[in-house]
Design an enzyme around this catalytic site. Structure first.
Site, PDB file in Angstrom:
ATOM      1  N   LYS A  53      -4.811  -0.021 -10.256  1.00  0.00           N
ATOM      2  CA  LYS A  53      -3.473   0.121 -10.849  1.00  0.00           C
ATOM      3  C   LYS A  53      -3.559   0.092 -12.380  1.00  0.00           C
ATOM      4  O   LYS A  53      -2.926   0.898 -13.064  1.00  0.00           O
ATOM      5  CB  LYS A  53      -2.555  -0.991 -10.321  1.00  0.00           C
ATOM      6  CG  LYS A  53      -2.203  -0.792  -8.852  1.00  0.00           C
ATOM      7  CD  LYS A  53      -1.533  -1.999  -8.204  1.00  0.00           C
ATOM      8  CE  LYS A  53      -1.315  -1.732  -6.714  1.00  0.00           C
ATOM      9  NZ  LYS A  53      -0.763  -2.866  -5.970  1.00  0.00           N
ATOM     10  N   GLN A  97       1.253  -9.018  -7.050  1.00  0.00           N
ATOM     11  CA  GLN A  97       0.351  -8.525  -5.996  1.00  0.00           C
ATOM     12  C   GLN A  97       0.385  -9.461  -4.787  1.00  0.00           C
ATOM     13  O   GLN A  97       0.198 -10.673  -4.915  1.00  0.00           O
ATOM     14  CB  GLN A  97      -1.076  -8.416  -6.565  1.00  0.00           C
ATOM     15  CG  GLN A  97      -2.090  -7.817  -5.612  1.00  0.00           C
ATOM     16  CD  GLN A  97      -1.839  -6.341  -5.303  1.00  0.00           C
ATOM     17  OE1 GLN A  97      -1.490  -5.567  -6.182  1.00  0.00           O
ATOM     18  NE2 GLN A  97      -2.021  -5.958  -4.053  1.00  0.00           N
ATOM     19  N   ASP A 120       8.085  -2.679  -7.358  1.00  0.00           N
ATOM     20  CA  ASP A 120       7.681  -2.628  -5.954  1.00  0.00           C
ATOM     21  C   ASP A 120       8.876  -2.362  -5.046  1.00  0.00           C
ATOM     22  O   ASP A 120       8.705  -2.114  -3.847  1.00  0.00           O
ATOM     23  CB  ASP A 120       7.023  -3.961  -5.551  1.00  0.00           C
ATOM     24  CG  ASP A 120       5.503  -3.853  -5.517  1.00  0.00           C
ATOM     25  OD1 ASP A 120       4.995  -2.726  -5.349  1.00  0.00           O
ATOM     26  OD2 ASP A 120       4.839  -4.900  -5.650  1.00  0.00           O
TER      27      ASP A 120
END
Ligand code: NAP
Length: 313
Positions: A53, A97, A120
């Site tokens: 990422k 995460q 997200d």
């Protein structure tokens, strides 16, 4: 018949190029999109994902920073970290995460992320925007799958879609996106009876289960489009043999590396499906590309018309 392979890698490159263009045009207005990644603990798979990422941010022109609290971090400490990131204007996206270490109240931490920076798309406000078809931030994996289907010319309206899996990360938002695109959607899970029979109804079958090679030939209607979300590392020799006996190419890879990454869909499905995504090189790259797109989108929304939309509720 052998399925057409839907190359996620190619479409992901297109999406990244578009995000880079949008990032450049924002930068020209003095706004450099910024992403903060929170990687708590020492999960090796998460470390690999985060590395990918951060690398992608560099390519697209997004500022990124990584926060790595240790495995013993408390929920309060993570909440304080997220609050600090919420308050910083140069940070447009916050990615926590998952999975978080077991002592952490993950739902509380995800709820603490400013919905306008929730790249997200897990915050209940963004979940609500998705289900009411209003602009917001959509979870990266299902959003990437929609891009793949649409850009590959797979028709959705009026067609039968079956999603196996009902997680808030993949299955549920995937079902909502397909429904919003006018597909007739069934969602299956571990309590579904006759899973193969329900799956066989699908023109579009999405497998997000987390079980290596579970979707076999009998799950698939001939000609269906099959999207394999699963990323399962198989290191057990017996399991490998059960799944891939006689597959010389995979055997070589398994021997060399001691493990192999496989999806939820068994390779034999390629003989029945009309189109399918590979693992690796299918959904994975799209997820990262959509994170880039979401970060640029969040940067634009926080400074443009989208801000009003986000703050109206
Ligand atoms: P998850 O939270 O564990 O959800 C799995 C879902 O599958 C659950 O809804 C579960 O049902 C269902 N399920 C499990 N066993 C089943 C069975 N035998 N029959 C029918 N349904 C069954 O997993 P997730 O986060 O959605 O991820 C799913 C897979 O996608 C994993 O392999 C993950 O690594 C992968 N993934 C890949 C990407 C990518 O970028 N490629 C991104 C995210 C996830 P219940 O709800 O009844 O338990």
């Amino acid at each position: 018949m052998s399925a057409i392979i839907l190359e996620g890698t190619k479409i992901a490159a297109e999406i990244r190029a578009e995000a880079a263009l949008a990032a450049r045009s924002l930068s020209a207005r003095g706004v450099r999109p910024g992403l903060a990644v929170v990687l708590a603990g020492d999960n090796p798979a998460s470390e690999i994902y985060v590395r990918g990422k951060v690398k992608s941010c560099q390519e697209v022109g997004i500022y990124s920073e990584k926060h790595t609290p240790g495995a013993g971090v408390s929920t309060q400490e993570l909440l304080a970290l997220v609050a600090g990131l919420n308050a910083r204007d140069e940070i447009d996206g916050i990615l926590v995460q998952l999975p978080l270490p077991p002592q952490i109240d993950s739902k509380r931490v995800l709820l603490a992320v400013d919905p306008a920076k929730d790249v997200d798309g897990f915050h209940p406000l963004n979940v609500g925007f998705l289900s009411t078809e209003r602009p917001g931030l959509v979870p990266c994996t299902p959003a990437g799958i929609m891009e793949l289907l649409v850009r590959s010319g797979i028709a959705l309206a009026g067609r039968e879609a079956v999603v196996i899996g009902r997680s808030f990360i993949v299955g549920k938002p995937m079902a909502m996106l397909l429904l919003n695109a006018n597909a007739t959607v069934s969602v299956c899970h571990s309590k579904t009876r006759d899973l193969a029979e329900v799956s066989r109804r699908a023109d579009i079958l999405v497998a997000a289960i987390g079980r290596a090679g579970m979707v076999r030939r009998e799950f698939v209607r001939p000609g269906a489009t099959v999207v394999d979300v699963g990323m399962n590392r198989v290191s057990d020799e017996e399991e490998f043999r059960r799944l891939f006996a006689g597959d010389d190419r995979r055997e070589d890879s398994f021997r060399t590396k001691g493990s192999i990454l496989v999806g939820d869909v068994h390779p034999e499905v390629a003989e029945v499906a009309g189109a399918m995504t590979p693992v690796p090189g299918g959904v994975g790259p799209l997820t990262i590309a959509m994170l880039m797109a979401n970060t640029v989108k969040a940067a634009g929304m926080r400074r443009g018309s989208g801000v009003a939309e986000l703050s109206r509720v």
